[in-house]
Design a protein around this motif. Structure first.
Motif, PDB file in Angstrom:
ATOM      1  N   UNK A 297       0.790  -1.089  -0.078  1.00  0.00           N
ATOM      2  CA  UNK A 297      -0.036  -0.145   0.031  1.00  0.00           C
ATOM      3  C   UNK A 297       0.871   1.385   0.070  1.00  0.00           C
ATOM      4  N   UNK A 298       0.529   2.143  -0.850  1.00  0.00           N
ATOM      5  CA  UNK A 298       1.286   3.421  -0.972  1.00  0.00           C
ATOM      6  C   UNK A 298       0.400   4.687  -0.724  1.00  0.00           C
ATOM      7  N   UNK A 299       0.920   5.655  -0.114  1.00  0.00           N
ATOM      8  CA  UNK A 299       0.225   6.787   0.268  1.00  0.00           C
ATOM      9  C   UNK A 299       0.488   8.114  -0.728  1.00  0.00           C
ATOM     10  N   UNK A 300      -0.598   8.680  -0.985  1.00  0.00           N
ATOM     11  CA  UNK A 300      -0.374   9.839  -1.797  1.00  0.00           C
ATOM     12  C   UNK A 300       0.730  10.934  -1.200  1.00  0.00           C
ATOM     13  N   UNK A 301       1.782  10.889  -2.099  1.00  0.00           N
ATOM     14  CA  UNK A 301       2.666  12.235  -1.728  1.00  0.00           C
ATOM     15  C   UNK A 301       3.937  11.199  -1.251  1.00  0.00           C
ATOM     16  N   UNK A 302       3.837  10.207  -0.835  1.00  0.00           N
ATOM     17  CA  UNK A 302       5.120   9.214  -0.326  1.00  0.00           C
ATOM     18  C   UNK A 302       5.885   9.071  -1.567  1.00  0.00           C
ATOM     19  N   UNK A 303       7.293   9.063  -1.232  1.00  0.00           N
ATOM     20  CA  UNK A 303       8.324   8.609  -2.247  1.00  0.00           C
ATOM     21  C   UNK A 303       8.205   7.183  -2.387  1.00  0.00           C
ATOM     22  N   UNK A 304       8.024   6.824  -3.749  1.00  0.00           N
ATOM     23  CA  UNK A 304       7.750   5.233  -4.107  1.00  0.00           C
ATOM     24  C   UNK A 304       9.118   4.773  -5.090  1.00  0.00           C
ATOM     25  N   UNK A 305      10.029   5.832  -5.147  1.00  0.00           N
ATOM     26  CA  UNK A 305      11.462   5.330  -5.888  1.00  0.00           C
ATOM     27  C   UNK A 305      12.147   6.377  -6.677  1.00  0.00           C
ATOM     28  N   UNK A 306      13.054   6.065  -7.223  1.00  0.00           N
ATOM     29  CA  UNK A 306      13.634   7.017  -8.039  1.00  0.00           C
ATOM     30  C   UNK A 306      14.340   6.466  -9.191  1.00  0.00           C
ATOM     31  N   UNK A 307      14.775   7.495 -10.170  1.00  0.00           N
ATOM     32  CA  UNK A 307      15.643   7.125 -11.463  1.00  0.00           C
ATOM     33  C   UNK A 307      16.850   7.703 -11.232  1.00  0.00           C
ATOM     34  N   UNK A 308      18.145   6.892 -11.634  1.00  0.00           N
ATOM     35  CA  UNK A 308      18.971   7.326 -11.861  1.00  0.00           C
ATOM     36  C   UNK A 308      19.917   7.288 -13.077  1.00  0.00           C
ATOM     37  N   UNK A 309      20.975   8.086 -13.366  1.00  0.00           N
ATOM     38  CA  UNK A 309      21.607   7.658 -14.629  1.00  0.00           C
ATOM     39  C   UNK A 309      22.748   6.451 -14.485  1.00  0.00           C
ATOM     40  N   UNK A 310      23.340   6.247 -15.618  1.00  0.00           N
ATOM     41  CA  UNK A 310      24.349   5.310 -15.527  1.00  0.00           C
ATOM     42  C   UNK A 310      25.575   5.440 -14.686  1.00  0.00           C
ATOM     43  N   UNK A 311      25.558   6.504 -13.735  1.00  0.00           N
ATOM     44  CA  UNK A 311      26.518   6.898 -12.975  1.00  0.00           C
ATOM     45  C   UNK A 311      26.147   6.996 -11.430  1.00  0.00           C
ATOM     46  N   UNK A 312      24.774   6.743 -11.443  1.00  0.00           N
ATOM     47  CA  UNK A 312      24.079   6.774 -10.264  1.00  0.00           C
ATOM     48  C   UNK A 312      23.549   7.916  -9.515  1.00  0.00           C
ATOM     49  N   UNK A 313      23.754   8.999 -10.358  1.00  0.00           N
ATOM     50  CA  UNK A 313      23.128  10.371 -10.166  1.00  0.00           C
ATOM     51  C   UNK A 313      21.530  10.275 -10.296  1.00  0.00           C
ATOM     52  N   UNK A 314      20.866  10.628  -9.243  1.00  0.00           N
ATOM     53  CA  UNK A 314      19.561  10.785  -9.218  1.00  0.00           C
ATOM     54  C   UNK A 314      18.909  11.858 -10.238  1.00  0.00           C
ATOM     55  N   UNK A 315      18.098  11.467 -11.305  1.00  0.00           N
ATOM     56  CA  UNK A 315      17.366  12.225 -12.200  1.00  0.00           C
ATOM     57  C   UNK A 315      16.067  12.512 -11.886  1.00  0.00           C
ATOM     58  N   UNK A 316      15.346  11.784 -11.172  1.00  0.00           N
ATOM     59  CA  UNK A 316      14.040  11.891 -10.739  1.00  0.00           C
ATOM     60  C   UNK A 316      13.516  10.935  -9.578  1.00  0.00           C
ATOM     61  N   UNK A 317      12.570  11.838  -8.508  1.00  0.00           N
ATOM     62  CA  UNK A 317      12.447  11.154  -7.364  1.00  0.00           C
ATOM     63  C   UNK A 317      10.768  10.978  -7.905  1.00  0.00           C
ATOM     64  N   UNK A 318      10.170   9.863  -7.491  1.00  0.00           N
ATOM     65  CA  UNK A 318       8.874   9.396  -7.546  1.00  0.00           C
ATOM     66  C   UNK A 318       7.921   9.625  -6.516  1.00  0.00           C
ATOM     67  N   UNK A 319       6.673  10.075  -6.697  1.00  0.00           N
ATOM     68  CA  UNK A 319       5.940  10.188  -5.416  1.00  0.00           C
ATOM     69  C   UNK A 319       4.406   9.503  -5.887  1.00  0.00           C
ATOM     70  N   UNK A 320       3.775   8.881  -4.942  1.00  0.00           N
ATOM     71  CA  UNK A 320       2.757   8.370  -5.174  1.00  0.00           C
ATOM     72  C   UNK A 320       1.517   9.315  -5.544  1.00  0.00           C
TER      73      UNK A 320
END
Length: 352
Positions: A297-320
Motif C-alpha cells: 500500500x502506498x500513500x499519496x505524496x510518499x516517495x515510491x522510488x527514484x531513477x538514476x543515470x548510468x553513473x548513479x546520479x539521481x535524475x527523478x524522484x517519484x511520489x505516489x
C-alpha cells in the motif's frame, strides 16, 4: 447462493456470439466427445509465417464454447504451463460444451525468450488488436485471433502474467462495459468463481473509430463474455502458481456447469475489489530503484522510488499520486521513458 442463481439465469438467456463462418468451425464435424490437436499456420504478405497450436475439446453434451489463451507474451510461464496440464487432464466425456485451448499464441517469443514483443517484427501482440490481414506478422496473428478464434467463442479467458520485467500480485480482471451488460455481469461472476482474492474492474472507454489494442478488450468489443487472469512475475514460475491458475479454470467451468472436478484446492473466499487505477509512467530513461513491491500500500505524496543515470546520479524522484495498492510495477532496474512504472489500484466496496 444468489450469485450462483443469477449465473444460471445468465446462462439460460446467454446468446452465443458466432460471427462469420470461420476455419475454426470445421472442427464442428467432431460429432463425438473427443480431443483434437492441430496447428494453424498464418502468413503475412511479406512471407513471414508462424504456427499457432490449438487444442479442440468437444464435450459429450451441447453447451457454450469456452476459449482459453495464453502465451500472447512468450515469457508468461505459469499460464502457459497450466494450460498444457489442463489439456492432458480434461476428459471430454465429462465435458458439457466445448473448450478451445491455445497454450502458446506467440511461439517465436516463447522459444527466443523475448519479453513482450514478437522478435519477427518487434511488435507487442497485445497492442495491435484487432490486427490487420495485410500487416506485419504480429498484426496478421491478431487478425487471425479476432476473426477466426473469436468467431466461435462464447466465453474468453485471456491469461497473462508478469513477463521478464514485471512484478505483480495475482488478480482477475474484466472491463465494465455498459453496452453488453449481461456479458459484463457474467465476466464478473466468473472472476468471482475463480477463487482469486483480488478482482480488478477496468473502465471500458473505447471510441468506435479507435482500435481495441488488447486481446480481451477486442473480444469485449465483439460482444463476447471476456476477462483476464494475471499471475506470475519476473519471467519466472513455480508450481503453486501453475496449480492456482489451473484450479481457477476448473472453478469457472464448474460455475458454467461445463465440468466438475472433485479435487480442487480450497481458496480464500474473501475478495478485494479494485477499480479506477492510477498509472505512473517512466519520466526519463534510466535505472529504477524502489523498496516497494506489488501488493504494498502506498500513500499519496510518499516517495515510491527514484531513477538514476548510468553513473548513479539521481535524475527523478517519484511520489505516489494517490493512495492505493500496487497491482503491478516494473521489477527490474532498466526503464524507458513512457513505460508504465506502477499501476496503483483503488479499493472499493462492491455493495456500494
Amino acid at each position: 447462493m444468489k450469485q450462483l442463481t443469477f449465473l444460471i439465469f445468465l446462462l439460460s438467456i446467454f446468446q452465443y456470439v458466432h460471427a462469420q463462418p470461420s476455419k475454426f468451425e470445421k472442427w464442428s464435424n467432431m460429432t463425438e466427445a473427443s480431443v483434437k490437436d492441430t496447428v494453424f499456420r498464418v502468413s503475412s504478405m511479406s512471407n513471414d509465417a508462424v504456427d499457432i497450436p490449438v487444442t479442440f475439446i468437444r464435450g459429450s453434451l451441447k453447451g457454450p464454447t469456452f476459449t482459453i489463451i495464453a502465451g500472447i507474451h512468450g515469457m508468461e510461464y505459469p499460464t502457459i504451463l497450466s494450460l498444457l496440464e489442463l489439456r492432458r487432464e480434461i476428459d471430454p466425456k465429462k465435458l458439457k460444451g466445448n473448450l478451445i485451448i491455445i497454450p502458446i499464441v506467440n511461439q517465436t517469443s516463447f522459444y527466443q525468450r523475448r519479453p513482450f514483443v514478437n522478435p519477427m517484427d518487434s511488435l507487442n501482440l497485445n497492442r495491435v488488436f484487432p490486427g490487420d490481414p495485410k500487416g506485419s506478422i504480429t498484426e496478421v496473428m491478431a487478425d487471425f485471433i479476432s476473426r477466426e478464434v473469436f468467431a466461435v467463442t462464447d466465453i474468453l479467458l485471456d491469461m497473462h502474467g508478469g513477463d521478464a520485467g514485471e512484478d505483480l500480485i495475482p488478480f482477475m480482471c474484466y472491463y465494465n462495459n455498459k453496452e453488453f451488460e449481461i456479458q459484463t455481469k457474467q465476466a464478473l461472476l466468473l472472476c468471482e468463481a475463480s477463487g482469486f482474492s483480488t478482482i480488478v474492474s477496468y473502465p471500458y472507454i473505447l471510441q468506435t473509430d479507435k482500435p481495441a489494442l488488447y486481446a480481451f478488450k477486442q473480444a469485449v468489443r465483439q460482444g463476447i463474455t471476456a476477462f483476464s487472469m494475471e499471475i506470475g512475475k519476473l519471467g519466472n514460475w513455480d508450481r503453486s502458481e501453475l496449480v492456482m491458475a489451473k484450479d481457477a479454470i476448473y472453478r469457472m467451468m464448474s460455475a458454467l456447469k461445463m465440468y466438475q472436478r472433485q479435487k480442487i484446492n480450497p481458496r480464500n473466499t474473501s475478495i478485494t475489489y479494485y477499480g479506477g487505477q492510477t498509472y505512473v509512467s517512466v519520466p526519463v530513461q534510466g535505472i529504477f530503484y524502489s523498496s516497494f513491491q506489488a501488493g504494498d500500500i502506498v500513500h499519496k505524496g510518499t516517495e515510491i522510488g527514484y531513477i538514476a543515470d548510468i553513473f548513479g546520479n539521481i535524475l527523478n524522484r517519484l511520489t505516489a499520486p494517490k493512495t492505493g495498492t500496487i497491482l503491478y510495477k516494473v521489477g527490474t532496474p532498466p526503464v524507458n521513458k513512457g513505460e508504465t512504472l506502477f499501476c496503483i489500484g483503488h479499493q472499493y466496496d462492491k455493495e456500494d
